[in-house]
Design an enzyme around this catalytic site. Structure first.
Site, PDB file in Angstrom:
ATOM      1  N   HIS A  16       0.691  -1.672  -0.125  1.00 38.70           N
ATOM      2  CA  HIS A  16       0.091   0.080   0.133  1.00 38.70           C
ATOM      3  C   HIS A  16       0.394   1.373   0.228  1.00 38.70           C
ATOM      4  CE1 HIS A  16      -3.301  -2.379   2.342  1.00 38.70           C
ATOM      5  NE2 HIS A  16      -4.211  -2.347   0.961  1.00 38.70           N
ATOM      6  N   LYS A  40     -17.926  -5.264   7.317  1.00 36.81           N
ATOM      7  CA  LYS A  40     -16.374  -6.219   7.206  1.00 36.81           C
ATOM      8  C   LYS A  40     -16.341  -5.985   8.738  1.00 36.81           C
ATOM      9  CE  LYS A  40     -14.022  -6.787   3.355  1.00 36.81           C
ATOM     10  NZ  LYS A  40     -12.066  -6.192   2.537  1.00 36.81           N
ATOM     11  N   ARG A  89      -1.932  -6.606  -8.017  1.00 45.00           N
ATOM     12  CA  ARG A  89      -1.534  -7.622  -7.568  1.00 45.00           C
ATOM     13  C   ARG A  89      -1.081  -8.524  -8.562  1.00 45.00           C
ATOM     14  NH1 ARG A  89      -3.561  -7.346  -1.634  1.00 45.00           N
ATOM     15  NH2 ARG A  89      -5.577  -6.844  -3.027  1.00 45.00           N
ATOM     16  N   SER A 127      -3.317  -7.891   3.603  1.00 45.37           N
ATOM     17  CA  SER A 127      -3.581  -7.327   4.701  1.00 45.37           C
ATOM     18  C   SER A 127      -3.361  -8.548   5.713  1.00 45.37           C
ATOM     19  CB  SER A 127      -4.348  -6.106   4.657  1.00 45.37           C
ATOM     20  OG  SER A 127      -4.203  -4.940   4.561  1.00 45.37           O
TER      21      SER A 127
HETATM   22  P1  ADP Z   1      -9.953  -3.011  -0.279  1.00 40.91           P
HETATM   23  O1  ADP Z   1     -11.134  -3.507   0.649  1.00 40.91           O
HETATM   24  O2  ADP Z   1     -10.422  -1.554  -0.591  1.00 40.91           O
HETATM   25  O3  ADP Z   1      -9.747  -4.198  -0.916  1.00 40.91           O
HETATM   26  P2  ADP Z   1      -6.979  -3.360   0.720  1.00 40.91           P
HETATM   27  O4  ADP Z   1      -6.988  -2.352   1.623  1.00 40.91           O
HETATM   28  O5  ADP Z   1      -7.017  -4.660   1.039  1.00 40.91           O
HETATM   29  O6  ADP Z   1      -8.587  -2.589   0.675  1.00 40.91           O
HETATM   30  O7  ADP Z   1      -6.233  -2.608  -0.564  1.00 40.91           O
HETATM   31  C1  ADP Z   1      -6.859  -1.816  -1.406  1.00 40.91           C
HETATM   32  C2  ADP Z   1      -5.446  -1.341  -2.664  1.00 40.91           C
HETATM   33  O8  ADP Z   1      -4.443  -1.554  -2.364  1.00 40.91           O
HETATM   34  C3  ADP Z   1      -6.127  -2.590  -2.990  1.00 40.91           C
HETATM   35  O9  ADP Z   1      -6.493  -1.328  -4.626  1.00 40.91           O
HETATM   36  C4  ADP Z   1      -5.508  -3.335  -3.726  1.00 40.91           C
HETATM   37  O10 ADP Z   1      -5.441  -3.977  -4.526  1.00 40.91           O
HETATM   38  C5  ADP Z   1      -4.420  -2.848  -3.564  1.00 40.91           C
HETATM   39  N1  ADP Z   1      -3.086  -3.050  -3.125  1.00 40.91           N
HETATM   40  C6  ADP Z   1      -3.424  -4.381  -1.826  1.00 40.91           C
HETATM   41  N2  ADP Z   1      -2.302  -5.409  -1.744  1.00 40.91           N
HETATM   42  C7  ADP Z   1      -1.094  -4.238  -2.231  1.00 40.91           C
HETATM   43  C8  ADP Z   1       0.074  -4.270  -2.690  1.00 40.91           C
HETATM   44  N3  ADP Z   1       0.920  -5.085  -2.276  1.00 40.91           N
HETATM   45  N4  ADP Z   1       0.473  -3.693  -3.711  1.00 40.91           N
HETATM   46  C9  ADP Z   1      -0.364  -3.014  -4.173  1.00 40.91           C
HETATM   47  N5  ADP Z   1      -1.451  -2.391  -3.671  1.00 40.91           N
HETATM   48  C10 ADP Z   1      -1.990  -3.175  -3.274  1.00 40.91           C
END
Ligand code: ADP
Length: 167
Positions: A16, A40, A89, A127
């Site tokens: 992120h 959630k 990803r 996450s």
């Molecule tokens: P959501 O529940 O909205 O998917 P996340 O916190 O899981 O929220 O992810 C937010 C955004 O960050 C999404 O677009 C996800 O694809 C992206 N993301 C998650 N992990 C990574 C990573 N390792 N590298 C780049 N982008 C990521």
């Protein structure tokens, strides 16, 4: 141009953070927004997730951290964003992300969704993976910012301390 980077961030990972840093290079400003999703049950309460993101982005200018509920497009319009930033990803992200992007476009045609390909070194990170590793005492220092690693350690130490072992 301003970008809105929405997500659950439960918790923030280095993947992120990499996306935020690259977003700052591309846009005049980036708003990182934590979605309060009533469907959630998060591991970290909203305030903790906001604090984690603020600490990890303290070295970056032009980053704002906020929370929102309801529609992403409504919040994007409220904070003056032109673009919704999301990360990809793997192919498995694609279908879900495309569906959201199309939905958002149908609701707010002037708002574009922009995808950045994840940094190769962080493509395995999510996450949920981080929480799974931390839950079983694994080292997550190469996966999350330092403050988040400390929060995870505290969270799962407390959880294991309250688990009855001797029954
Ligand atoms: P959501 O529940 O909205 O998917 P996340 O916190 O899981 O929220 O992810 C937010 C955004 O960050 C999404 O677009 C996800 O694809 C992206 N993301 C998650 N992990 C990574 C990573 N390792 N590298 C780049 N982008 C990521």
């Amino acid at each position: 141009m301003r970008a809105l980077y929405p997500g659950s961030f439960d918790p923030l990972t280095l993947g992120h953070l990499d996306l935020i840093e690259r977003g700052v290079r591309l846009f005049d400003g980036v708003t990182v927004a934590v979605l309060q999703n009533p469907g959630k049950q998060p591991c970290f309460p909203l305030e903790r997730r906001l604090a984690q993101i603020r600490a990890a982005t303290a070295h970056l200018q032009r980053v704002e951290v906020a929370s929102f509920d309801g529609l992403t497009v409504t919040f994007a319009q409220r904070c003056g964003a032109d673009v919704i930033l999301r990360g990809l990803r793997a192919l498995s992200d694609f279908e879900y992300e495309l569906q959201i992007a199309h939905t958002n476009h149908s609701l707010a045609p002037r708002l574009e969704t922009l995808f950045l390909a994840t940094a190769v070194g962080y493509s395995f990170l999510s996450s949920s993976v981080v929480k799974e590793v931390a839950r079983f005492g694994g080292d997550v220092s190469h996966m999350v910012p330092r403050g988040v690693a400390q929060d995870l350690q505290r969270l799962f130490n407390r959880a294991s301390a309250s688990t009855p072992h001797d029954v």
